[in-house]
Structure formats: structure tokens, C-alpha cells
Design a protein around this motif. Sequence first.
Motif, mmCIF file in Angstrom:
data_model
loop_
_atom_site.group_PDB
_atom_site.id
_atom_site.type_symbol
_atom_site.label_atom_id
_atom_site.label_comp_id
_atom_site.label_asym_id
_atom_site.label_seq_id
_atom_site.Cartn_x
_atom_site.Cartn_y
_atom_site.Cartn_z
ATOM 1 N N LEU A 100 -16.222 10.491 -16.977
ATOM 2 C CA LEU A 100 -16.049 9.087 -17.380
ATOM 3 C C LEU A 100 -14.938 8.411 -16.578
ATOM 4 C CD1 LEU A 100 -16.530 9.257 -21.263
ATOM 5 C CD2 LEU A 100 -18.207 8.685 -19.491
ATOM 6 N N ASP A 101 -15.089 8.450 -15.280
ATOM 7 C CA ASP A 101 -14.160 7.740 -14.411
ATOM 8 C C ASP A 101 -14.537 6.256 -14.361
ATOM 9 O OD1 ASP A 101 -12.020 7.404 -12.720
ATOM 10 O OD2 ASP A 101 -12.560 9.075 -11.418
ATOM 11 N N TYR A 102 -13.903 5.502 -13.469
ATOM 12 C CA TYR A 102 -13.987 4.040 -13.537
ATOM 13 C C TYR A 102 -15.399 3.477 -13.405
ATOM 14 C CZ TYR A 102 -14.508 3.635 -8.420
ATOM 15 O OH TYR A 102 -14.966 3.707 -7.128
ATOM 16 N N CYS A 103 -16.285 4.139 -12.678
ATOM 17 C CA CYS A 103 -17.612 3.565 -12.486
ATOM 18 C C CYS A 103 -18.666 4.210 -13.384
ATOM 19 C CB CYS A 103 -18.043 3.671 -11.030
ATOM 20 S SG CYS A 103 -18.277 5.334 -10.456
ATOM 21 N N ALA A 104 -18.219 4.987 -14.349
ATOM 22 C CA ALA A 104 -19.120 5.554 -15.353
ATOM 23 C C ALA A 104 -18.892 4.840 -16.679
ATOM 24 C CB ALA A 104 -18.870 7.046 -15.515
ATOM 25 N N CYS A 105 -19.909 4.872 -17.528
ATOM 26 C CA CYS A 105 -19.801 4.189 -18.813
ATOM 27 C C CYS A 105 -20.778 4.823 -19.799
ATOM 28 C CB CYS A 105 -20.117 2.701 -18.652
ATOM 29 S SG CYS A 105 -19.946 1.741 -20.162
ATOM 30 N N LEU A 106 -20.272 5.270 -20.942
ATOM 31 C CA LEU A 106 -21.137 5.902 -21.937
ATOM 32 C C LEU A 106 -22.223 4.958 -22.435
ATOM 33 C CD1 LEU A 106 -19.129 8.200 -24.384
ATOM 34 C CD2 LEU A 106 -21.119 8.783 -22.989
ATOM 35 N N GLU A 107 -21.957 3.667 -22.409
ATOM 36 C CA GLU A 107 -22.967 2.706 -22.857
ATOM 37 C C GLU A 107 -24.230 2.766 -22.009
ATOM 38 O OE1 GLU A 107 -19.731 -0.560 -23.105
ATOM 39 O OE2 GLU A 107 -21.418 -1.298 -24.300
ATOM 40 N N ASN A 108 -24.116 3.281 -20.791
ATOM 41 C CA ASN A 108 -25.308 3.446 -19.949
ATOM 42 C C ASN A 108 -26.326 4.389 -20.584
ATOM 43 O OD1 ASN A 108 -24.299 1.749 -17.952
ATOM 44 N ND2 ASN A 108 -23.439 3.435 -16.735
ATOM 45 N N LEU A 109 -25.869 5.198 -21.536
ATOM 46 C CA LEU A 109 -26.732 6.200 -22.175
ATOM 47 C C LEU A 109 -27.103 5.828 -23.608
ATOM 48 C CD1 LEU A 109 -24.745 9.254 -20.816
ATOM 49 C CD2 LEU A 109 -27.078 8.643 -20.133
ATOM 50 N N ASN A 110 -26.860 4.579 -23.983
ATOM 51 C CA ASN A 110 -27.114 4.155 -25.365
ATOM 52 C C ASN A 110 -28.546 4.435 -25.826
ATOM 53 O OD1 ASN A 110 -24.552 3.298 -25.948
ATOM 54 N ND2 ASN A 110 -24.947 1.128 -25.607
ATOM 55 N N GLU A 111 -29.510 4.319 -24.895
ATOM 56 C CA GLU A 111 -30.919 4.484 -25.262
ATOM 57 C C GLU A 111 -31.242 5.876 -25.788
ATOM 58 O OE1 GLU A 111 -33.926 3.051 -22.470
ATOM 59 O OE2 GLU A 111 -32.284 2.117 -21.343
ATOM 60 N N VAL A 112 -30.466 6.865 -25.384
ATOM 61 C CA VAL A 112 -30.809 8.251 -25.728
ATOM 62 C C VAL A 112 -29.711 8.974 -26.502
ATOM 63 C CG1 VAL A 112 -32.393 8.499 -23.780
ATOM 64 C CG2 VAL A 112 -29.968 9.073 -23.486
ATOM 65 N N MET A 113 -28.599 8.306 -26.720
ATOM 66 C CA MET A 113 -27.428 8.964 -27.289
ATOM 67 C C MET A 113 -27.722 9.683 -28.603
ATOM 68 S SD MET A 113 -24.285 9.504 -26.424
ATOM 69 C CE MET A 113 -23.859 8.179 -25.290
ATOM 70 N N ASP A 114 -28.605 9.133 -29.423
ATOM 71 C CA ASP A 114 -28.863 9.704 -30.742
ATOM 72 C C ASP A 114 -30.129 10.564 -30.807
ATOM 73 O OD1 ASP A 114 -26.586 8.447 -31.812
ATOM 74 O OD2 ASP A 114 -27.693 6.595 -32.173
ATOM 75 N N LEU A 115 -30.756 10.791 -29.667
ATOM 76 C CA LEU A 115 -31.983 11.597 -29.672
ATOM 77 C C LEU A 115 -31.630 13.091 -29.749
ATOM 78 C CD1 LEU A 115 -34.209 9.669 -27.111
ATOM 79 C CD2 LEU A 115 -34.223 9.556 -29.607
ATOM 80 N N PRO A 116 -32.474 13.880 -30.401
ATOM 81 C CA PRO A 116 -32.124 15.285 -30.679
ATOM 82 C C PRO A 116 -32.044 16.178 -29.451
ATOM 83 C CG PRO A 116 -34.369 14.803 -31.384
ATOM 84 C CD PRO A 116 -33.750 13.493 -31.044
ATOM 85 N N ASN A 117 -32.691 15.794 -28.358
ATOM 86 C CA ASN A 117 -32.688 16.645 -27.166
ATOM 87 C C ASN A 117 -31.667 16.182 -26.126
ATOM 88 O OD1 ASN A 117 -34.271 14.333 -26.643
ATOM 89 N ND2 ASN A 117 -35.404 15.375 -25.014
ATOM 90 N N PHE A 118 -30.688 15.367 -26.571
ATOM 91 C CA PHE A 118 -29.650 14.876 -25.672
ATOM 92 C C PHE A 118 -28.273 15.325 -26.157
ATOM 93 C CE2 PHE A 118 -26.304 11.827 -24.703
ATOM 94 C CZ PHE A 118 -26.398 11.747 -23.323
ATOM 95 N N LYS A 119 -27.425 15.724 -25.209
ATOM 96 C CA LYS A 119 -26.036 16.059 -25.525
ATOM 97 C C LYS A 119 -25.144 15.530 -24.412
ATOM 98 C CE LYS A 119 -24.848 20.225 -27.024
ATOM 99 N NZ LYS A 119 -24.501 21.681 -27.043
ATOM 100 N N PHE A 120 -23.970 15.010 -24.811
ATOM 101 C CA PHE A 120 -22.987 14.579 -23.824
ATOM 102 C C PHE A 120 -21.751 15.461 -23.908
ATOM 103 C CE2 PHE A 120 -19.152 12.267 -22.611
ATOM 104 C CZ PHE A 120 -19.484 11.931 -21.299
ATOM 105 N N VAL A 121 -21.270 15.899 -22.745
ATOM 106 C CA VAL A 121 -20.034 16.668 -22.664
ATOM 107 C C VAL A 121 -19.112 15.968 -21.671
ATOM 108 C CG1 VAL A 121 -18.957 18.862 -22.044
ATOM 109 C CG2 VAL A 121 -21.208 18.847 -23.154
ATOM 110 N N LYS A 122 -17.919 15.603 -22.130
ATOM 111 C CA LYS A 122 -16.943 15.027 -21.209
ATOM 112 C C LYS A 122 -16.226 16.155 -20.498
ATOM 113 C CE LYS A 122 -13.027 11.878 -20.773
ATOM 114 N NZ LYS A 122 -12.075 10.963 -21.449
ATOM 115 N N GLY A 123 -16.312 16.159 -19.172
ATOM 116 C CA GLY A 123 -15.692 17.231 -18.424
ATOM 117 C C GLY A 123 -15.646 16.950 -16.939
ATOM 118 N N ASP A 124 -14.790 17.644 -16.257
ATOM 119 C CA ASP A 124 -14.588 17.523 -14.818
ATOM 120 C C ASP A 124 -15.332 18.656 -14.117
ATOM 121 O OD1 ASP A 124 -13.435 17.430 -12.186
ATOM 122 O OD2 ASP A 124 -11.707 16.386 -13.046
#
Length: 356
Positions: A42-66
Motif C-alpha cells: 500500500l505505497d503511494y500509488c496503491a489504494c485498497l478502494e481499488n479492490l472494493n468490488e471483491v473485498m467481501d467475497l469469500p475467495n478473496f483475501k488481502f495481506v498487507k506486506g512488503d
Amino acid sequence: MSKKAKLQNIFLTGGAGFIGSHVAILLVKKYPDYNIVVYDKLDYCACLENLNEVMDLPNFKFVKGDIFSSDLVTNVFKENKIDTVLHFAAQTHVDNSFGNSFAFTQSNIYGTHVLLECAKNCSTMRRFIHVSTDEVYGEGEDFDAKPMDEEHVLEPTNPYAATKAGAEFLVKSYHRSFKLPVIITRGNNVYGPHQFPEKLIPKFINQILRGLPVTIHGDGLNTRNFLFVEDVARAFDCILHKGEVGKIYNIGGCNELPNIEVAKSLIKILGKESEMDDYISYVPDRKFNDLRYTITSEKLHSLGWKEEISFEDGLRKTVEWYNTYIHRYGNIDSALIAHPRMTGSGGAEATSPTNL
């Protein structure tokens, strides 16, 4: 794809960025039996809102990491039984590479090396798709040059392209030495929703929306071939399922245009045609600016992919998105100057890892 190479658990780096977010959304929605793990710092040109469409779907997971964190990457691989890597995370903006090229070496080469080592030690790995760029081929010196195929010699001309070429050699070495099942892609310029406005098309759109003139590097006659991001996401879906391990695939379109013509098209779409001269400003060129890149995508076409969205339709969809989500990235003033040098917090004069 053979039964042996069946995919199920996909690790997608840079997935809160531009191209990565579109690929993640396509895969999550199209393949409910796949588990998609997006990994992004999640650096300056990334945005979690870009993934709003799938954020709550059961086959999606987000991990913040380098991607530099081998321990975290390894743990995510094990915990999620990862069998596929789609590696989009990278430093990508050429202007930035003229300001602080060390950050590009660290992110694009060292970061890729970390992922390769983690993937090598992962017993469930079936695919490692490395996302590169047409810029590794270097400059198309004239407009009569034959389009470059995947066997063309690599002759990068700027620090960004050189680090992407270096990363490719690492990827190839892991295939040859360790039999890691790699595939490499090299793509044209991509545009569309979710792109941070340091790149040409979203930058021009956001300049015009704010009543600013577009900043044309040099004489504006350098050309680029532009592909709409939804077409590119479909290309990665095709390569993921039909691509051959050990191969390289160009992802190219049929929209080669000078930068000045792109600017004029956007000025017209945004209703400023009568003020055309006021909205065009010529600024000093980059230290070096390739005239053009010209590639052939015959290998990818043979897998069944083709470009579907015209440049005109893609531009209008992109303008509509930025009109709606003009505040997606907060204060972008630093990105709209002629030669930005972005930092992790969105300021100017330095650089840090970003996402495709």
C-alpha cells in the motif's frame, strides 16, 4: 493446461495497484473456486478502494506486506497453500528512475529475487508469472522497424527498463537451475481506471479536470502503443491458463499514437477543444526518451487473446472513471507537475516501491 498444473490458490503481488487490481477482480469474479490472495504494501500509488468490488467475497483475501519480507511471504505461501504467483509489484515510473534509480534496483531486482527464492522452496508451486515490460527491448529507432518478437535482444535505455531486464534474467535462471515453472510477459503501455496519475493518460485527464495545461515532454512526437486495462487483465487470464511454462509472451495492442495526439483527444473528450492551445504546454524532455516501442503479439494471439476495446471507447471509460473518483488518491498535486519524483507519502523529490 494439464491436470498436473491445475491452479487453485493464487498469490498476486501489487494487487491494490493499477493492473494488479483489475486482474485480481477478474479472477475473483470469474473463478469462484480459486482463492486469490492479494499481497501489497500500500505505497503511494496503491489504494485498497481499488479492490472494493471483491473485498467481501469469500475467495478473496488481502495481506498487507512488503515483497522484501521473505519470512512473511513464506508464511503466506504455506498458510494459503499457494500454487501460483502473479508478480505485478514493481517500481514502474520512468521519470522516477532518473531521480533515484537505487530504489528501482531494490524493488524490481531484489524484490523479485526474494519472491523467486520463496517460490523455489514452495512444494506446491505450479506457476510463477513475472510481469515485465516492452521497454526491456529498448527503442524502436524508426517507424519502419520490424515489430520486436519475444526473441529480440534486450537493450534497455533507462534505469527502470534495465532493472526490469535484470529481473527477467533472474526469473529465467530459476527456471533453468531449479525448474521453477515461470512465464514472463512484456506489455505495452496500459491505461484505464485505478491508475495513479503520474502516468501520461491519467495525468493529462487530471490536469485538464483541474484547469491545468497538459505537460508534453519534448515535441510530443514520441509514440506509445496503448492498451485498455480490461483487455490486459483478460490477457493475463489467458496466459495463466494457456501459457506454456518457460515461454515469454508480448502483450501488445494496435493503438500507436504520438503523445501530443493523446493529449488532443483527451482535451476534446473533456469539452475543451475551443481552448486547445491553452491546454497544451511543452516542457523539457526526459534525460532520454525512447522514440517508440513496437512489438508483435502473435504468440499471445495464438492462445486465443485479442484486443477488444477500441482506444476511443477506452479513453471515454477512463475519463468517466476519473470524473467520478477524482479524489481516489487524495492530494495528487505532486504527481501533476512536469517531472514528478514521487515518495511513499505522495510528495516529490524521492522514490519508493510502487505497484503496476
